[in-house]
Design an enzyme around this catalytic site. Structure first.
Site, short mmCIF file in Angstrom:
data_model
loop_
_atom_site.label_atom_id
_atom_site.label_comp_id
_atom_site.label_asym_id
_atom_site.label_seq_id
_atom_site.Cartn_x
_atom_site.Cartn_y
_atom_site.Cartn_z
CE1 TYR A 246 -3.13 -2.94 0.30
CE2 TYR A 246 -3.36 -2.52 2.65
CZ TYR A 246 -3.69 -3.26 1.53
OH TYR A 246 -4.57 -4.31 1.64
CG HIS B 56 -1.48 -8.63 -0.26
ND1 HIS B 56 -1.02 -7.35 -0.08
CD2 HIS B 56 -2.81 -8.51 -0.41
CE1 HIS B 56 -2.02 -6.50 -0.12
NE2 HIS B 56 -3.12 -7.18 -0.33
N GLY C 260 -18.69 -2.88 -0.37
CA GLY C 260 -18.71 -2.89 -1.83
C GLY C 260 -17.97 -1.71 -2.43
#
Length: 322
Positions: free
Chosen positions: A59, A128, A210
């Site tokens: 990230y 990951h 979502g």
């Protein structure tokens, strides 16, 4: 906040965690992000009993771990810190990534994460993504060695299919599986979630809202073209104009139930994930305290059997996840 357990690790956490990715990467623009505000969000989460703090080396890359590390200075004992390895950013500008599950990479990545986070041990270290060029047993074996060395308390995986999960768990016991689960992504309900329950593996849903769509804040007129090019949703098939219009009935049903219950659509969406099993620990992400408070309020929402039946009957979403 009520507590849930990270599988066989025995580590307890608040039943709703905090995903930190959007504080540094993938959603919105750089102008939308403020490290000081993000740190205050993490602090408020801890105060509210939201103790599972989730990040990853990819990230940013790397800057999100550094941000989380700064937030935990003097507060390390309040958090259960989860981070990840095994994805490498090939092009941070476009979000293009590739897997690297080699044992050598995993060992180096762990040391780097410990340094960026400013900690001595990672509570939950997650692969990951499985690397198709590296046997699952090799990657998981390397992560197991990190537990043996005391650098990691427990290991988890992310986005694995059933066969990969079985191989991983047979190599070294895994405490958790992180994957997508929400009212518009329910693929894991058939095989994966029951396997987790049978094997005492926690299931950590990312994107339980979502990617913002289930909150009702994004209207059908807001398509992928309405997002900045650095925003992941600008390239996501579910955020085309046609897909968003087609998926609008999902949002309308969630909004109708939220109105009936006196809560927000986002709270209904998170409460639905919590209702999928005691081993489920959703990690909605946010970079605003107001949204954090709203998300955590989902723990107080009681969905009736009729509510759950109506939500379970929602149509499948149009558009692939990626």
């Amino acid at each position: 906040m009520k507590q849930r357990t990270l599988g066989i690790s025995g580590i307890t956490v608040g039943e709703i965690g905090l995903g930190c990715m959007g504080m540094s990467w993938a959603y919105g623009t750089a102008a939308d992000r403020n490290d000081d505000i993000s740190i205050s969000v993490i602090h408020r989460a801890l105060e509210a009993g939201c103790t599972l703090i989730d990040t990853a080396d990819v990230y940013g890359p790397f800057i999100n771990e550094s941000l989380v590390g700064r937030a935990l200075v003097g507060r390390r004992d309040e958090a259960v810190l989860a981070t990840k390895c095994g994805l490498v950013a090939a092009d941070p500008g476009t979000g293009r990534i590739h897997p690297d599950g080699r044992p050598m990479h995993i060992a180096m990545a762990c040391d780097s994460s410990l340094s960026r986070l400013g900690i001595d041990v990672i509570d939950l270290y997650q692969l990951h993504r499985p690397d198709p060029t590296v046997p699952v047993a090799e990657s998981i074996g390397a992560m197991g060695e990190l537990v043996t060395k005391g650098k990691v308390r427990a290991i988890g995986v992310s986005e694995m299919n059933l066969t990969q999960l079985q191989e991983a768990h047979a190599t070294f016991p895994i405490a958790s599986l992180q994957s997508e689960l929400s009212l518009w992504t329910r693929d894991v309900l058939t095989e994966i979630l029951p396997w987790c329950e049978d094997n005492n593996v926690a299931f950590i849903p990312f994107a339980p809202l979502g990617r913002g769509f289930l909150t009702g804040a994004l209207q059908a007129a807001t398509s992928a073209t309405g997002f900045d090019k650095t925003d992941f949703r600008s390239r996501n098939p579910r955020f085309t104009t046609d897909a968003m219009a087609n998926n609008q009935p999902i949002v309308e049903t969630v909004a109708r139930i939220s109105s009936r219950l006196g809560c927000t659509p986002g709270q209904v969406a998170i409460a639905w994930t919590l209702a999928q099993g005691a081993q489920v620990i959703p990690i909605p992400g946010t970079k605003r305290i107001a949204y954090l408070e709203e998300n955590l309020g989902a723990s107080l929402v009681n969905l009736t059997a009729d509510d759950l039946a109506e939500l379970d009957g929602l149509p499948a979403a149009l558009g692939s996840r990626y």
